[in-house]
Motif scaffolding. Structure first.
Motif, short mmCIF file in Angstrom:
data_model
loop_
_atom_site.label_atom_id
_atom_site.label_comp_id
_atom_site.label_asym_id
_atom_site.label_seq_id
_atom_site.Cartn_x
_atom_site.Cartn_y
_atom_site.Cartn_z
N GLU A 205 9.51 4.56 -6.95
CA GLU A 205 8.99 3.42 -7.64
C GLU A 205 8.78 2.09 -6.83
O GLU A 205 8.06 1.39 -7.03
CB GLU A 205 9.97 2.81 -8.81
N ASP A 206 9.14 2.12 -5.63
CA ASP A 206 9.10 1.01 -4.57
C ASP A 206 7.83 1.58 -3.69
O ASP A 206 7.80 0.72 -2.76
CB ASP A 206 10.29 1.06 -3.68
N PHE A 207 7.20 2.52 -3.52
CA PHE A 207 6.04 3.02 -2.68
C PHE A 207 4.90 1.75 -2.90
O PHE A 207 4.17 1.71 -1.91
CB PHE A 207 5.60 4.15 -3.21
N TYR A 208 4.89 1.09 -3.91
CA TYR A 208 3.82 0.15 -3.90
C TYR A 208 3.73 -0.94 -2.79
O TYR A 208 2.98 -1.61 -2.46
CB TYR A 208 3.82 -0.48 -5.35
N ILE A 209 4.88 -1.35 -2.50
CA ILE A 209 5.32 -2.32 -1.35
C ILE A 209 4.69 -1.84 -0.08
O ILE A 209 3.97 -2.67 0.67
CB ILE A 209 6.77 -2.45 -1.22
N LEU A 210 4.73 -0.62 0.26
CA LEU A 210 4.30 -0.03 1.52
C LEU A 210 2.77 -0.10 1.12
O LEU A 210 1.82 -0.20 2.18
CB LEU A 210 4.56 1.47 1.75
N ASN A 211 2.15 0.37 -0.03
CA ASN A 211 0.64 0.45 -0.28
C ASN A 211 0.02 -0.89 -0.09
O ASN A 211 -1.29 -1.00 0.32
CB ASN A 211 0.62 1.10 -1.65
N ILE A 212 0.63 -2.08 -0.54
CA ILE A 212 0.10 -3.35 -0.49
C ILE A 212 0.11 -3.65 0.89
O ILE A 212 -0.83 -4.26 1.56
CB ILE A 212 1.24 -4.25 -1.15
N MET A 213 1.06 -3.41 1.82
CA MET A 213 1.08 -3.67 3.25
C MET A 213 -0.14 -2.93 3.93
O MET A 213 -1.01 -3.46 4.81
CB MET A 213 2.39 -3.26 3.97
N SER A 214 -0.44 -1.72 3.40
CA SER A 214 -1.60 -0.86 3.88
C SER A 214 -2.84 -1.66 3.75
O SER A 214 -3.80 -1.66 4.50
CB SER A 214 -1.44 0.64 3.51
N LEU A 215 -2.74 -1.88 2.37
CA LEU A 215 -4.07 -2.48 1.76
C LEU A 215 -4.41 -3.81 2.49
O LEU A 215 -5.69 -4.01 2.83
CB LEU A 215 -3.93 -2.80 0.33
N VAL A 216 -3.55 -4.75 2.84
CA VAL A 216 -3.72 -5.88 3.46
C VAL A 216 -4.26 -5.83 4.89
O VAL A 216 -5.10 -6.35 5.51
CB VAL A 216 -2.56 -6.91 3.58
N ALA A 217 -3.63 -4.70 5.38
CA ALA A 217 -4.09 -4.53 6.97
C ALA A 217 -5.45 -3.80 6.98
O ALA A 217 -6.38 -4.30 7.87
CB ALA A 217 -3.13 -3.49 7.55
N LEU A 218 -5.85 -3.06 5.96
CA LEU A 218 -7.15 -2.40 5.91
C LEU A 218 -8.24 -3.62 5.53
O LEU A 218 -9.19 -3.66 6.09
CB LEU A 218 -7.09 -1.48 4.58
N VAL A 219 -7.92 -4.38 4.62
CA VAL A 219 -8.70 -5.55 4.10
C VAL A 219 -8.97 -6.49 5.66
O VAL A 219 -10.11 -6.99 5.92
CB VAL A 219 -8.24 -6.52 3.19
N SER A 220 -8.05 -6.52 6.35
CA SER A 220 -8.07 -7.62 7.73
C SER A 220 -9.31 -6.50 8.79
O SER A 220 -9.96 -7.23 9.31
CB SER A 220 -6.78 -7.72 8.44
N VAL A 221 -9.05 -5.33 8.86
CA VAL A 221 -9.94 -4.62 9.39
C VAL A 221 -11.52 -4.91 8.90
O VAL A 221 -12.37 -4.81 9.63
CB VAL A 221 -9.56 -3.22 9.78
N VAL A 222 -11.47 -4.75 7.59
CA VAL A 222 -12.75 -4.84 6.84
C VAL A 222 -13.40 -6.23 7.21
O VAL A 222 -14.77 -6.53 7.51
CB VAL A 222 -12.70 -4.71 5.59
N CYS A 223 -12.57 -7.16 7.49
CA CYS A 223 -13.15 -8.60 7.78
C CYS A 223 -13.52 -8.66 9.11
O CYS A 223 -14.61 -9.12 9.51
CB CYS A 223 -11.96 -9.44 7.88
N ILE A 224 -12.94 -7.81 10.01
CA ILE A 224 -13.62 -7.73 11.42
C ILE A 224 -14.97 -6.96 11.40
O ILE A 224 -15.74 -7.37 12.13
CB ILE A 224 -12.49 -6.98 12.33
N ALA A 225 -15.04 -5.85 10.52
CA ALA A 225 -16.17 -5.06 10.67
C ALA A 225 -17.36 -6.05 9.87
O ALA A 225 -18.55 -5.90 10.29
CB ALA A 225 -16.10 -3.80 9.62
N ALA A 226 -16.97 -6.99 8.91
CA ALA A 226 -17.97 -7.91 8.46
C ALA A 226 -18.58 -8.80 9.19
O ALA A 226 -19.83 -8.93 9.20
CB ALA A 226 -17.36 -8.52 7.25
#
Length: 248
Positions: A83-104
């Motif tokens: 039930e705590d995996f969402y914390i790990l998924n949030i970290m991954s999502l923020v890291a991914l959004v950061s890379v998307v910003c670089i791509a943008a």
């Protein structure tokens, strides 16, 4: 010593990358996860230290990417409950959004040729259908709604990242674009494999593949930043040199 490091930075950086891959491979053949668990959280700090000793070129999205990638890897040392995996998924999502910003920053829609645009739109539509099918399959294995919605956002983010990086490559076909596209592909497959391992089947082969793809993607991202530094720095040097001539 410092001059030697500057001259041999590429060899030292590749040596670190090779050492990490060998460590992961050793752990794989020894069928013990203890080494991988401690190797993975150290990848980001080690790469960052070696990179920053020579280059002082870090933009804000890349800093956020490194920070949340490290936090996500560090969390893997903790035995999280399902039930705590969402914390790990949030970290991954923020890291991914950061890379998307670089791509943008590299994605210039006005520079896309009409035929290339049609091709990219076709590929994006097909990929979107594929992502929809993957999401539909994982819906039966991800029971928590929060985890599922985070998976949807991660999947769509990976699709957008791949689309932008592929467009960047087609428009420029430079070494920098190839490095970024390779990193995006590695991160994409690593993320999907990670979800498969967490929610579907804990398989040692997939764990090994996830770690290798993540390490390769991170290495390519740092090489991309080196290329960006080499592209920007000569312009800055020229501007300083020109201003000194003008002042004189």
């Amino acid at each position: 010593m410092k001059n030697w490091y500057f001259r041999n930075f590429n060899n030292v950086f590749f040596g670190l990358f090779l050492t990490i891959i060998i460590s992961i491979g050793f752990d794989y053949f020894s069928t013990s996860e203890s080494l991988i668990r401690f190797v993975l959280p150290t990848i980001v700090p080690l790469f960052s230290i070696l990179y920053f000793i020579k280059y002082k070129f870090l933009n804000i999205p890349f800093i956020f990417f490194l920070l949340f990638s490290f936090l996500g890897n560090a969390l893997r040392l903790v035995n999280l409950k399902t039930e705590d995996f969402y914390i790990l998924n949030i970290m991954s999502l923020v890291a991914l959004v950061s890379v998307v910003c670089i791509a943008a920053q590299k994605f210039k829609i006005k520079e896309v040729h009409k035929l290339v645009g049609i091709y990219l739109l076709t590929v994006f539509t097909i990929s979107l259908f594929f992502v929809y099918e993957v999401i539909d399959i994982f819906r039966y294995f991800i029971l928590e709604d929060t985890d599922f919605y985070l998976f949807v956002l991660n999947s769509l983010g990976l699709l957008v990242l791949t689309f932008m990086s592929f467009s960047y490559y087609l428009n420029t076909q430079t070494k920098s674009a190839i490095l970024f596209l390779t990193a995006a592909i590695c991160f994409g497959f690593a993320s999907l494999i990670d979800y498969f391992v967490i929610y579907f089947a804990y398989n040692w082969n997939f764990i090994f593949l996830h770690k290798v793809l993540y390490a390769v993607g991170l290495y390519q991202m740092f090489k991309f930043m080196v290329e960006e530094y080499n592209r920007v720095k000569p312009i800055e040097d020229y501007e300083v040199f020109y201003s000194e001539i003008t002042f004189a």
